[in-house]
Design an enzyme around this catalytic site. Structure first.
Site, PDB file in Angstrom:
ATOM      1  N   ARG A   1       1.726  19.522 -15.922  1.00 53.01           N
ATOM      2  CA  ARG A   1       1.189  18.772 -17.051  1.00 53.01           C
ATOM      3  C   ARG A   1       2.238  18.550 -18.127  1.00 53.01           C
ATOM      4  O   ARG A   1       2.339  17.467 -18.716  1.00 53.01           O
ATOM      5  CB  ARG A   1      -0.022  19.506 -17.633  1.00 53.01           C
ATOM      6  CG  ARG A   1      -1.313  19.293 -16.845  1.00 53.01           C
ATOM      7  CD  ARG A   1      -2.419  20.220 -17.266  1.00 53.01           C
ATOM      8  NE  ARG A   1      -2.233  21.560 -16.711  1.00 53.01           N
ATOM      9  CZ  ARG A   1      -3.077  22.568 -16.925  1.00 53.01           C
ATOM     10  NH1 ARG A   1      -4.130  22.385 -17.705  1.00 53.01           N
ATOM     11  NH2 ARG A   1      -2.873  23.735 -16.381  1.00 53.01           N
ATOM     12  N   ILE A   2       3.042  19.561 -18.390  1.00 54.14           N
ATOM     13  CA  ILE A   2       4.078  19.406 -19.409  1.00 54.14           C
ATOM     14  C   ILE A   2       5.188  18.485 -18.906  1.00 54.14           C
ATOM     15  O   ILE A   2       5.754  17.703 -19.676  1.00 54.14           O
ATOM     16  CB  ILE A   2       4.629  20.781 -19.835  1.00 54.14           C
ATOM     17  CG1 ILE A   2       3.537  21.540 -20.590  1.00 54.14           C
ATOM     18  CG2 ILE A   2       5.868  20.628 -20.711  1.00 54.14           C
ATOM     19  CD1 ILE A   2       3.948  22.907 -21.096  1.00 54.14           C
ATOM     20  N   ALA A   3       5.490  18.537 -17.615  1.00 55.24           N
ATOM     21  CA  ALA A   3       6.476  17.614 -17.049  1.00 55.24           C
ATOM     22  C   ALA A   3       6.012  16.174 -17.228  1.00 55.24           C
ATOM     23  O   ALA A   3       6.811  15.284 -17.557  1.00 55.24           O
ATOM     24  CB  ALA A   3       6.702  17.916 -15.567  1.00 55.24           C
TER      25      ALA A   3
ATOM     26  N   ASP B   1       2.015  28.699 -15.856  1.00 57.74           N
ATOM     27  CA  ASP B   1       1.120  27.640 -15.398  1.00 57.74           C
ATOM     28  C   ASP B   1       1.287  26.449 -16.325  1.00 57.74           C
ATOM     29  O   ASP B   1       1.819  26.582 -17.431  1.00 57.74           O
ATOM     30  CB  ASP B   1      -0.336  28.130 -15.404  1.00 57.74           C
ATOM     31  CG  ASP B   1      -1.258  27.250 -14.575  1.00 57.74           C
ATOM     32  OD1 ASP B   1      -0.762  26.309 -13.927  1.00 57.74           O
ATOM     33  OD2 ASP B   1      -2.480  27.502 -14.585  1.00 57.74           O
TER      34      ASP B   1
ATOM     35  N   ASN C   1       3.101  23.708 -15.722  1.00 54.95           N
ATOM     36  CA  ASN C   1       4.404  23.033 -15.637  1.00 54.95           C
ATOM     37  C   ASN C   1       4.271  21.553 -15.290  1.00 54.95           C
ATOM     38  O   ASN C   1       4.991  20.715 -15.837  1.00 54.95           O
ATOM     39  CB  ASN C   1       5.281  23.735 -14.595  1.00 54.95           C
ATOM     40  CG  ASN C   1       5.657  25.136 -15.010  1.00 54.95           C
ATOM     41  OD1 ASN C   1       6.506  25.334 -15.875  1.00 54.95           O
ATOM     42  ND2 ASN C   1       5.026  26.132 -14.399  1.00 54.95           N
TER      43      ASN C   1
ATOM     44  N   TYR D   1       3.287  12.386  -4.510  1.00 54.63           N
ATOM     45  CA  TYR D   1       4.132  13.012  -5.531  1.00 54.63           C
ATOM     46  C   TYR D   1       4.589  14.396  -5.085  1.00 54.63           C
ATOM     47  O   TYR D   1       5.776  14.720  -5.139  1.00 54.63           O
ATOM     48  CB  TYR D   1       3.352  13.103  -6.842  1.00 54.63           C
ATOM     49  CG  TYR D   1       3.920  14.059  -7.863  1.00 54.63           C
ATOM     50  CD1 TYR D   1       5.037  13.724  -8.624  1.00 54.63           C
ATOM     51  CD2 TYR D   1       3.331  15.317  -8.085  1.00 54.63           C
ATOM     52  CE1 TYR D   1       5.548  14.598  -9.573  1.00 54.63           C
ATOM     53  CE2 TYR D   1       3.836  16.190  -9.028  1.00 54.63           C
ATOM     54  CZ  TYR D   1       4.947  15.833  -9.767  1.00 54.63           C
ATOM     55  OH  TYR D   1       5.455  16.698 -10.699  1.00 54.63           O
ATOM     56  N   TYR D   2       3.662  15.230  -4.624  1.00 50.18           N
ATOM     57  CA  TYR D   2       4.030  16.580  -4.199  1.00 50.18           C
ATOM     58  C   TYR D   2       4.947  16.547  -2.978  1.00 50.18           C
ATOM     59  O   TYR D   2       5.856  17.368  -2.853  1.00 50.18           O
ATOM     60  CB  TYR D   2       2.778  17.410  -3.905  1.00 50.18           C
ATOM     61  CG  TYR D   2       2.035  17.830  -5.149  1.00 50.18           C
ATOM     62  CD1 TYR D   2       2.689  18.498  -6.180  1.00 50.18           C
ATOM     63  CD2 TYR D   2       0.678  17.551  -5.309  1.00 50.18           C
ATOM     64  CE1 TYR D   2       2.020  18.887  -7.322  1.00 50.18           C
ATOM     65  CE2 TYR D   2      -0.001  17.940  -6.457  1.00 50.18           C
ATOM     66  CZ  TYR D   2       0.673  18.611  -7.456  1.00 50.18           C
ATOM     67  OH  TYR D   2       0.018  18.992  -8.599  1.00 50.18           O
TER      68      TYR D   2
ATOM     69  N   HIS E   1      10.647  25.043 -13.720  1.00 51.23           N
ATOM     70  CA  HIS E   1       9.324  25.679 -13.630  1.00 51.23           C
ATOM     71  C   HIS E   1       9.233  26.887 -14.572  1.00 51.23           C
ATOM     72  O   HIS E   1       8.959  28.012 -14.146  1.00 51.23           O
ATOM     73  CB  HIS E   1       9.086  26.134 -12.187  1.00 51.23           C
ATOM     74  CG  HIS E   1       7.688  25.934 -11.709  1.00 51.23           C
ATOM     75  ND1 HIS E   1       7.207  24.699 -11.331  1.00 51.23           N
ATOM     76  CD2 HIS E   1       6.654  26.791 -11.559  1.00 51.23           C
ATOM     77  CE1 HIS E   1       5.959  24.814 -10.941  1.00 51.23           C
ATOM     78  NE2 HIS E   1       5.592  26.069 -11.094  1.00 51.23           N
TER      79      HIS E   1
END
Length: 253
Positions: free
Chosen positions: A95-97, A91, A93, A129-130, A87
Site C-alpha cells: 500500500r505504501i509502495a 505489513d 509495504n 503485478y505479483y 520491504h
C-alpha cells in the site's frame, strides 16, 4: 513515511497480530518473507533484507527519490520496485509502495487534480503485478520487463479514467435532461443504479428490495416511469417482466 504507516495501523495490529508500527520492522521478524501455500508446502516468493540493513537502505532510497531526475514515469516505476523490494515494514509495504508511486506521478504532473489512479489499476491487475514483481526480484537485475509492464499499467489507468469520466458525464447529462421531472427518492435511486451499470435484469421484485418498498409501491413507481417514457418493458410475463432505461433519452458522450 512513518506517519503513513501509523495511519494504516492505528491499533498497532494487522488483523489479530501485533506489529511494529511507525518504524522499520524489528529484528525478531528476520527474515521477512512473502510466503504462500499450506504449512509444510510453503512457497517463498521473496525474502527481504535483514532488519539491520533497513535504515541504510531506506536512507539511500529516500535520498535518490528526492534528488534523482530521471524520466518522471520511469522514476515512479523504479521507486515502486525499489521500495517494495526493501520491504521495510512488518505489513502495508504494498500500500505504501502504491502511495509512493502516486506521489511521484503527482509531482511529475505538477497538479493536485488527477483523474486516474495508478494505485487502483495495480490492485485491478494484482495477479499479473505479483507475477512480474516476483520474476524481477528473482531475476538478473534487468528491470526492463518491469518498467514495460508499469508503463502499460499506467496507460490502462488512463483508459480506465476516460471510461469512468464518460460514464460520469453521461449520468450528469441525463439528470440535466430530467430537470423538469418530479421523481421520488426511490425512482432516483434505481435510475442511478441503472446508469451506473446495473448487473442482471431489473424486475419488480428487485426494485422493491433495493428501495425497501412493497411490491405494489414498486410497480406503481415503475409504471409511472414507463408512462413518462423513461423506462420500458423488455419482456412481459408476470414475475419475469423486466425493465430498462429507454435508450433514446440517454445522452451520447
Amino acid at each position: 513515511m512513518f506517519g503513513w504507516h501509523a495511519a494504516l495501523f492505528p491499533t498497532g495490529r494487522s488483523g489479530m497480530s501485533r506489529i511494529t508500527v511507525g518504524a522499520w520492522q524489528a529484528a525478531e521478524g528476520d527474515p521477512m518473507q512473502v510466503v504462500s501455500g499450506p504449512i509444510g508446502r510453503e512457497r517463498i516468493h521473496y525474502k527481504a533484507p535483514e532488519s539491520q540493513r533497513l535504515d541504510g537502505e531506506m536512507k539511500r532510497f529516500l535520498n535518490w527519490f528526492e534528488t534523482a531526475i530521471p524520466d518522471p514515469v520511469l522514476k515512479a516505476g523504479i521507486a515502486h520496485l525499489w521500495f517494495v523490494t526493501i520491504h521495510p515494514f512488518d505489513d502495508g509495504n504494498g500500500r505504501i509502495a502504491r502511495a509512493i508511486t502516486d506521489l511521484a506521478l503527482a509531482r511529475a504532473e505538477g497538479t493536485v487534480q488527477r483523474f486516474y489512479s495508478m494505485s487502483a489499476q495495480i490492485r485491478t491487475e494484482r495477479k499479473v503485478y505479483y507475477d512480474i514483481l516476483e520474476s524481477t526480484q528473482k531475476g538478473d537485475q534487468d528491470i526492463t520487463p518491469w518498467l514495460l509492464w508499469f508503463i502499460g499499467c499506467l496507460d490502462r489507468a488512463f483508459d480506465g479514467a476516460e471510461t469512468i469520466l464518460a460514464s460520469v458525464m453521461r449520468k450528469a447529462r441525463f439528470w440535466e435532461s430530467m430537470a423538469g421531472q418530479a421523481l421520488n427518492a426511490r425512482q432516483r435511486k434505481v435510475i442511478n443504479r441503472l446508469l451506473d451499470g446495473f448487473e442482471g435484469k431489473l424486475t419488480n421484485a428487485k426494485w422493491a428490495t433495493m428501495t425497501k418498498a412493497s411490491p405494489d409501491t414498486a410497480l406503481r413507481n415503475i409504471n409511472d416511469l414507463i408512462q413518462r417514457g423513461i423506462l420500458k418493458r423488455d419482456s412481459a410475463g408476470g414475475r419475469s417482466t423486466n425493465y430498462s432505461l429507454v435508450v433514446e433519452i440517454l445522452p451520447k458522450v
